[in-house]
Design an enzyme around this catalytic site. Structure first.
Site, PDB file in Angstrom:
ATOM      1  N   ASP A 166       0.773  -1.320   0.017  1.00 32.37           N
ATOM      2  CA  ASP A 166      -0.063   0.168   0.050  1.00 32.37           C
ATOM      3  C   ASP A 166       0.794   1.272  -0.018  1.00 32.37           C
ATOM      4  OD1 ASP A 166      -1.825  -2.049   0.661  1.00 32.37           O
ATOM      5  OD2 ASP A 166      -2.719  -1.391   2.289  1.00 32.37           O
TER       6      ASP A 166
ATOM      7  N   GLU B   9       1.261  -8.866  11.588  1.00 35.80           N
ATOM      8  CA  GLU B   9       1.072  -8.476   9.985  1.00 35.80           C
ATOM      9  C   GLU B   9       2.514  -8.381   9.585  1.00 35.80           C
ATOM     10  OE1 GLU B   9      -1.105  -5.083   9.696  1.00 35.80           O
ATOM     11  OE2 GLU B   9      -1.307  -5.151   7.656  1.00 35.80           O
TER      12      GLU B   9
HETATM   13  C1  GLC Z   1      -3.040  -4.070   4.071  1.00 36.46           C
HETATM   14  C2  GLC Z   1      -1.701  -4.654   3.074  1.00 36.46           C
HETATM   15  C3  GLC Z   1      -2.591  -5.578   1.938  1.00 36.46           C
HETATM   16  C4  GLC Z   1      -3.098  -6.770   2.569  1.00 36.46           C
HETATM   17  C5  GLC Z   1      -4.230  -5.984   3.607  1.00 36.46           C
HETATM   18  C6  GLC Z   1      -4.893  -7.142   4.392  1.00 36.46           C
HETATM   19  O1  GLC Z   1      -3.747  -3.448   3.284  1.00 36.46           O
HETATM   20  O2  GLC Z   1      -1.030  -3.763   2.732  1.00 36.46           O
HETATM   21  O3  GLC Z   1      -1.362  -6.243   1.439  1.00 36.46           O
HETATM   22  O4  GLC Z   1      -3.752  -7.494   1.559  1.00 36.46           O
HETATM   23  O5  GLC Z   1      -3.735  -5.294   4.360  1.00 36.46           O
HETATM   24  O6  GLC Z   1      -4.199  -8.198   5.187  1.00 36.46           O
END
Ligand code: GLC
Length: 424
Positions: A162, A392
């Protein structure tokens, strides 16, 4: 220790299961995300095969008629998330966002099918194969503006990385004057220092609003949208996914698709050099409007091995870049090279280690015979989880977890990859 981590990883997937789909983490991400679900299926496959297939069947239930598999499916609304289904306003049932995410599904599908004996008559194969083929055709139709087989993202969220600094220049040109006021929810769940800044978020919302104002007409968005960047990550992932889909097309005797995919693979393999940046010695994302290369070495640069591209000389330079990373990072594989502009060891995709990218890179390195590097990345991933749990993402310097805890894809990567070879 390993057995204990197995139990914890399985418990996380079970707890994040909302019935047919898995949320990435409780609170912060309360819906079904596209590439998360694909990786999560690999985790379920280790202890509940039926549930693994169901995860991706539920994902493709949100596929659009034009073939796009959306980045989020809002199976039920949740006020704790912004931007929710009302903001996207795509008018779909089930409600979805209007953009996509990295195409890793065909690669996962091939893996699940091979684990069960590669039977072309597998009862759950055909529908998912058709869904992947339609999605790949959507990429070729709407996201290949130069006809060189690479993938243009029209929103930074599509890349899955992102807030990577690779998008900074393109985002700086996005006009935010009409965005209006909105209430972010992510910073109510996790420390703001780990998330994108307010100025960045305004730009993300402005790009979303452009798509919505176009009625999610993907042709218009691709031609005239405010964000048009050829993403090294998605380009490598689609090339790899096309190779995996070709194996399935061959097994299914789909001659037309075999010819189509073979041509696509040849096109992308030749086209990928457009992303090579000889100054830094790596593949980097490149703006589709200005044609300027990001010039940044990110974890996605190393997906070249996974995609099966690069001359021997290019591969040597990539390995040199990987070697450079080991001098500043205690744990591989950081999402951005330390010392680059905007590097921050705990801010999301500007430094932290994300195990799904580490997994793909390690797979590719192992396939290329670079087993030492593959093992180093795997062992570092094991140390990150052993130190901090299933976060994460993780600081490449301190191993501290960043973002959400008890994360589904991190648990899945433990089960499907990290623990293997650890004597588990
Ligand atoms: C964030 C990450 C993306 C992922 C999402 C859900 O937006 O950057 O890659 O898919 O979270 O985990």
């Amino acid at each position: 220790m390993s057995a204990d981590l197995d139990t914890r990883a399985i418990a996380i997937l079970r707890r994040n299961d909302r019935g047919g789909y898995t949320v990435p983490t409780h609170g912060l991400y309360p819906f079904q995300w596209n590439w998360d679900s694909a990786f999560v299926a690999l985790g379920f496959a280790e202890f509940d095969r039926d549930r693994a297939w169901t995860e991706i069947e539920t994902l493709v239930s949100g596929q659009w008629d034009d073939g796009m598999i959306p980045h989020i499916i809002f199976h039920r609304d949740d006020p704790g998330y912004f931007p929710g289904p009302g903001v996207w306003a795509t008018g779909r049932t089930p409600p979805t966002s209007g953009i996509t995410q990295p195409p890793v599904l065909a690669t996962v599908l091939r893996r699940l099918w091979e684990q069960e004996g590669s039977d072309p008559a597998h009862p759950r194969l055909r529908r998912l194969y058709d869904a992947c083929l339609a999605s790949h055709r959507w990429f070729h139709r709407f996201r290949d503006p130069m006809g060189n087989g690479l993938v243009m993202a029209t929103h930074n969220w599509e890349t899955g990385r992102d807030n990577s600094s690779e998008w900074d220049d393109a985002l700086a040109r996005v006009d935010t004057s009409g965005v209006g006021t909105y209430q972010r929810r992510d910073t109510g769940h996790v420390d703001a220092a780990m998330r994108p800044t307010a100025a960045e978020y305004d730009r993300y919302v402005a790009i979303l609003q452009f798509g919505r104002d176009c009625g999610w007409d993907h042709r218009r968005i691709a031609d005239a949208g405010p964000f048009r960047v050829v993403d090294v990550g998605m380009s490598m992932e689609l090339l790899r996914a096309n190779r995996d889909l070709l194996v399935l097309a061959t097994a299914l005797g789909d001659a037309a698709a075999v010819a189509e995919l073979t041509a696509r693979i040849a096109l992308s393999t030749a086209g990928i050099d457009w992303l090579w940046n000889d100054e830094v010695g790596a593949y980097c994302s490149r703006d589709a409007t200005t044609h300027v290369s990001s010039g940044l070495v990110t974890s996605a640069s190393f997906l070249a091995f996974y995609a099966g591209v690069g001359s021997p000389a290019q591969r040597q330079r990539l390995l040199a870049a990987l070697d450079r990373m080991t001098r500043s990072a205690v744990y591989l594989l950081p999402s951005l090279e330390a010392g680059s502009r905007a590097y921050d060891h705990q801010r999301y995709w500007r430094g932290p280690v994300w195990l799904v990218v580490s997994y793909m890179v390690a797979e590719g390195l192992a396939e290329a015979g670079e087993t030492g590097w593959a093992e180093r990345i795997r062992a570092d991933s094991a140390r990150l989880i052993a130190t901090s749990g299933f976060y994460e993402s993780f600081s490449p310097e301190t191993a501290a977890g960043s973002g959400g805890p008890d994360f589904s894809w991190t648990a899945a990567m433990w089960l499907a990859w990290v623990r293997k070879g650890a004597g588990a």
